[in-house]
Write an enzyme that holds these catalytic residues in place. Structure first.
Site, short mmCIF file in Angstrom:
data_model
loop_
_atom_site.label_atom_id
_atom_site.label_comp_id
_atom_site.label_asym_id
_atom_site.label_seq_id
_atom_site.Cartn_x
_atom_site.Cartn_y
_atom_site.Cartn_z
N SER A 62 0.49 -1.25 -0.02
CA SER A 62 0.34 -0.29 0.11
C SER A 62 0.43 1.30 0.07
O SER A 62 0.65 2.05 -0.51
CB SER A 62 -0.93 0.18 0.81
OG SER A 62 -0.44 -0.10 2.60
N CYS A 110 14.88 -7.69 -9.47
CA CYS A 110 16.00 -7.78 -8.10
C CYS A 110 17.21 -8.24 -8.71
O CYS A 110 17.25 -7.73 -10.24
CB CYS A 110 15.36 -9.69 -7.25
SG CYS A 110 15.11 -10.71 -8.87
#
Length: 134
Positions: free
Chosen positions: A54, A70
């Site tokens: 969020s 990543c």
């Protein structure tokens, strides 16, 4: 609102990166602090990503394309991208995000290709300490 996740090459990202509506999301954990990062990227470590989705959605307001990566973009990058897509579907709000992508070959591929890497410790990164080919 089912959304697919697509892949983007380093060359494609380099040409899009200057657009104001794109955000690069680095989901590496500790290695970001000593390996450097893509200039201007936001850091949301994969080990705590689910708890901070969020926050990410709030931070990227106004962006319509998010590119996750990543180290190699084989596990953590795609996994976090999927978690974001699932979250947006669960809350029934796309937050204006139209494209969720994963950087092919991840940070390691980006750096190995000589693309700009920043070694600052600023959050968020402003890209001032980037070196490499742009």
């Amino acid at each position: 609102m089912a959304r697919s996740i697509s892949y983007i090459t380093g060359s494609q990202l380099l040409s899009l990166k200057r657009r104001p509506n794109i955000a690069i999301i680095d989901v590496r954990d500790d290695e970001r602090s000593y390996d450097g990062h893509i200039a201007g990227s936001l850091h949301y470590a994969s080990d705590s990503f689910s708890d901070k989705i969020s926050n990410l959605v709030q931070q990227v307001k106004g962006k319509d394309t998010l590119v996750f990566h990543c180290a190699l973009s084989q596990v953590r990058g795609p996994s976090c991208a999927r978690k974001l897509v699932n979250y947006l579907e669960d809350v029934k709000d796309d937050a204006g995000i139209k494209n969720v992508m994963v950087l092919e070959r991840g940070f390691n591929g980006w750096e190995a290709s000589g693309r700009p890497v920043c070694r600052c410790n600023k959050v968020p990164c402003n890209g001032e300490n980037a070196s490499g080919v742009s």
